[in-house]
Design a protein around this motif. Structure first.
Motif, PDB file in Angstrom:
ATOM      1  N   SER A  14       0.815  -1.222   0.000  1.00 54.05           N
ATOM      2  CA  SER A  14       0.000   0.000   0.000  1.00 54.05           C
ATOM      3  C   SER A  14       0.844   1.266   0.000  1.00 54.05           C
ATOM      4  O   SER A  14       0.372   2.340  -0.367  1.00 54.05           O
ATOM      5  CB  SER A  14      -0.934   0.009   1.216  1.00 54.05           C
ATOM      6  OG  SER A  14      -0.221   0.274   2.421  1.00 54.05           O
ATOM      7  N   LEU A  16       3.478   1.722  -1.871  1.00 53.30           N
ATOM      8  CA  LEU A  16       4.027   1.975  -3.200  1.00 53.30           C
ATOM      9  C   LEU A  16       3.239   3.102  -3.886  1.00 53.30           C
ATOM     10  O   LEU A  16       2.018   3.183  -3.733  1.00 53.30           O
ATOM     11  CB  LEU A  16       3.966   0.708  -4.053  1.00 53.30           C
ATOM     12  CG  LEU A  16       4.883  -0.448  -3.630  1.00 53.30           C
ATOM     13  CD1 LEU A  16       4.563  -1.697  -4.445  1.00 53.30           C
ATOM     14  CD2 LEU A  16       6.348  -0.058  -3.785  1.00 53.30           C
ATOM     15  N   PRO A  17       3.926   3.945  -4.647  1.00 54.93           N
ATOM     16  CA  PRO A  17       3.220   5.043  -5.328  1.00 54.93           C
ATOM     17  C   PRO A  17       2.214   4.512  -6.340  1.00 54.93           C
ATOM     18  O   PRO A  17       2.498   3.574  -7.093  1.00 54.93           O
ATOM     19  CB  PRO A  17       4.354   5.817  -6.009  1.00 54.93           C
ATOM     20  CG  PRO A  17       5.511   4.875  -6.063  1.00 54.93           C
ATOM     21  CD  PRO A  17       5.383   3.976  -4.882  1.00 54.93           C
ATOM     22  N   ARG A  18       1.036   5.129  -6.376  1.00 52.12           N
ATOM     23  CA  ARG A  18      -0.039   4.660  -7.252  1.00 52.12           C
ATOM     24  C   ARG A  18       0.196   5.011  -8.718  1.00 52.12           C
ATOM     25  O   ARG A  18      -0.377   4.399  -9.605  1.00 52.12           O
ATOM     26  CB  ARG A  18      -1.378   5.257  -6.796  1.00 52.12           C
ATOM     27  CG  ARG A  18      -1.820   4.843  -5.403  1.00 52.12           C
ATOM     28  CD  ARG A  18      -2.178   3.359  -5.366  1.00 52.12           C
ATOM     29  NE  ARG A  18      -2.919   3.008  -4.162  1.00 52.12           N
ATOM     30  CZ  ARG A  18      -2.378   2.637  -3.022  1.00 52.12           C
ATOM     31  NH1 ARG A  18      -1.048   2.551  -2.932  1.00 52.12           N
ATOM     32  NH2 ARG A  18      -3.105   2.328  -1.976  1.00 52.12           N
ATOM     33  N   ASN A  19       1.004   6.002  -8.981  1.00 55.51           N
ATOM     34  CA  ASN A  19       1.195   6.456 -10.367  1.00 55.51           C
ATOM     35  C   ASN A  19       2.417   5.837 -11.033  1.00 55.51           C
ATOM     36  O   ASN A  19       2.806   6.248 -12.119  1.00 55.51           O
ATOM     37  CB  ASN A  19       1.306   7.980 -10.412  1.00 55.51           C
ATOM     38  CG  ASN A  19       2.492   8.497  -9.586  1.00 55.51           C
ATOM     39  OD1 ASN A  19       3.108   7.713  -8.862  1.00 55.51           O
ATOM     40  ND2 ASN A  19       2.792   9.773  -9.702  1.00 55.51           N
ATOM     41  N   GLN A  20       3.046   4.863 -10.408  1.00 58.00           N
ATOM     42  CA  GLN A  20       4.268   4.271 -10.953  1.00 58.00           C
ATOM     43  C   GLN A  20       3.987   2.884 -11.518  1.00 58.00           C
ATOM     44  O   GLN A  20       3.358   2.046 -10.871  1.00 58.00           O
ATOM     45  CB  GLN A  20       5.345   4.180  -9.866  1.00 58.00           C
ATOM     46  CG  GLN A  20       6.672   3.622 -10.374  1.00 58.00           C
ATOM     47  CD  GLN A  20       7.761   3.683  -9.296  1.00 58.00           C
ATOM     48  OE1 GLN A  20       7.629   4.394  -8.306  1.00 58.00           O
ATOM     49  NE2 GLN A  20       8.830   2.937  -9.507  1.00 58.00           N
ATOM     50  N   ARG A  34       0.947  -1.833 -11.829  1.00 56.99           N
ATOM     51  CA  ARG A  34       0.882  -0.786 -10.824  1.00 56.99           C
ATOM     52  C   ARG A  34      -0.275  -1.054  -9.883  1.00 56.99           C
ATOM     53  O   ARG A  34      -1.201  -1.805 -10.197  1.00 56.99           O
ATOM     54  CB  ARG A  34       0.756   0.591 -11.443  1.00 56.99           C
ATOM     55  CG  ARG A  34      -0.580   0.958 -12.056  1.00 56.99           C
ATOM     56  CD  ARG A  34      -0.505   2.366 -12.645  1.00 56.99           C
ATOM     57  NE  ARG A  34      -1.737   2.750 -13.310  1.00 56.99           N
ATOM     58  CZ  ARG A  34      -2.708   3.475 -12.738  1.00 56.99           C
ATOM     59  NH1 ARG A  34      -2.566   3.879 -11.480  1.00 56.99           N
ATOM     60  NH2 ARG A  34      -3.790   3.800 -13.414  1.00 56.99           N
ATOM     61  N   THR A 106       8.994  -3.113  -2.641  1.00 56.29           N
ATOM     62  CA  THR A 106       8.811  -2.606  -1.290  1.00 56.29           C
ATOM     63  C   THR A 106      10.164  -2.578  -0.591  1.00 56.29           C
ATOM     64  O   THR A 106      11.156  -3.108  -1.087  1.00 56.29           O
ATOM     65  CB  THR A 106       7.813  -3.465  -0.490  1.00 56.29           C
ATOM     66  OG1 THR A 106       8.329  -4.786  -0.331  1.00 56.29           O
ATOM     67  CG2 THR A 106       6.464  -3.532  -1.202  1.00 56.29           C
ATOM     68  N   GLY A 144      10.120   1.633  -3.961  1.00 57.69           N
ATOM     69  CA  GLY A 144       9.841   1.818  -5.379  1.00 57.69           C
ATOM     70  C   GLY A 144      10.926   1.308  -6.304  1.00 57.69           C
ATOM     71  O   GLY A 144      10.763   1.314  -7.522  1.00 57.69           O
TER      72      GLY A 144
END
Length: 357
Positions: A14, A16-20, A34, A106, A144
């Motif tokens: 959770s 982790l960046p959502r846009n990557q 993603r 992670t 990331g």
């Protein structure tokens, strides 16, 4: 030793960046993934993925990493020991590689290629190994990024083992919730058979002794106690026999020890199991024993929460996950340990102290 739960995995992912978009660990695979959403505490995890070599970002499809999948992986993780997700999950779940990819991005997970011991006839040699994941909580890396861990470990791939249960026969009409009742009774029988192997006699709750297992009534299986009135650890205390009558499993040893009182909770009845144990706890003197809840692995959070309530905390309840029961039962089936080989310390390796969780 630290342990990993589905909650730990879901929380780590959770973050982790959502846009990557993350590239799969296998460089030959051009799929990217993603995170769309993570339902805490234990999933499921909703993801998007697409094959950049065959299609465009617009064609990305959604998929789900289930709570059950997270638990299967979590149960296979040991700190510093490489594990292979394909081996852990077999042919199940088409999001295996996606989960692997997210894990190694992670902070506490790396990917590695430990050597592989290959056995040919009577000789062995070390070959280049397959891709594995390794959990190193004391060596966190940047969130990331996918990081390779240069491990000099080698892996000997032992064939998967299973705990095998005989068929159950119901004396009367099967209960409506047959699968729930079957699993509950299977765990009770596993505990009784573990008891036989390590020198314990086992009480099975009176209502469950009439079922037939392996051609015998449960109450007639080797090592199962026929009555509690002759058990000095119970019978000498007013009201204790009646309180113990419906406890799912009680282990006795040598007439002078009671190694464990165990409630098997296959559904959401954890609190009722704790209440039954507490009634017995309050009728007995404070001598050494374990007060245990055996339950599905995914019920861990519920068990820990209730066991730490002031009402029950004095029992210092242990959590015995079903995976631990099956693992210990399988070990006893395959290795037949001698009674003096299984110490309290060994037995406790399969359980968790909830008051410290």
């Amino acid at each position: 030793m630290n342990t990993v739960t589905a909650e730990n995995l879901a929380k780590a992912i959770s973050l982790l960046p959502r846009n990557q978009w993350f590239e799969y660990v296998n460089s030959r695979t051009k799929t990217k993934v993603r995170v769309l959403d993570v339902l805490l505490p234990e999933g499921p995890i909703r993801i998007a993925r697409y094959d950049s070599a065959k299609s465009s970002l617009d064609t990305a499809s959604e998929a789900t990493i289930s709570t059950q999948m997270l638990w299967r992986v979590a149960n296979a993780i040991v700190e510093g020991i490489p594990f292979n997700l394909d081996r852990v999950l077999g042919s199940s779940y088409n999001t295996r590689s996606a989960l692997e990819t997210l894990l190694v991005h992670t902070r506490e997970f790396y990917w590695c290629r430990p050597g592989r011991i290959e056995l040919v006839r009577n000789s062995s040699k070390i070959e280049s190994g397959h891709k594995h994941v390794i959990w190193l909580p004391n060596k966190p890396h940047e969130l990331g990024l996918s990081m390779f861990y240069n491990s000099d470990q080698v892996v000997s791939e032992i064939p998967a083992t299973s705990a095998v249960y005989e068929a159950l026969v119901y004396a009367e009409a099967p209960p409506s919730d047959i699968d729930v009742n079957r699993r509950h009774l299977q765990v009770q029988i596993a505990l009784a058979k573990i008891g036989v192997q390590i020198g314990y006699r086992t009480w099975i709750a009176r209502p469950d002794q009439g079922f037939t297992y392996g051609g015998k009534r449960v109450g007639q299986l080797e090592g199962v106690v026929s009555g509690l009135n002759s058990e000095a650890m119970i019978s000498g205390f007013q009201g204790a026999v009646n309180a113990a009558m419906y406890i799912d499993c009680i282990w006795f040893k040598n007439g002078t020890l009671m190694p464990a009182v165990i409630e098997v909770e296959h559904t959401t009845g954890v609190q009722s199991g704790l209440d039954r144990m507490l009634r017995l706890f309050n009728l007995l003197p404070e001598y050494r024993t374990r007060w245990v809840i055996a339950a599905p692995d995914e019920d861990r959070a519920r068990v820990v929460q209730l066991a730490n309530h002031p009402t029950y905390k004095k029992m210092r309840v242990k959590f015995f996950p079903y995976s631990g029961v099956d693992e210990l039962y399988s070990f006893c089936q395959r290795r037949r340990p001698t009674r003096d080989a299984v110490t309290d310390t060994f037995l406790d390796c399969f359980m968790e102290d909830t008051v410290n969780a």
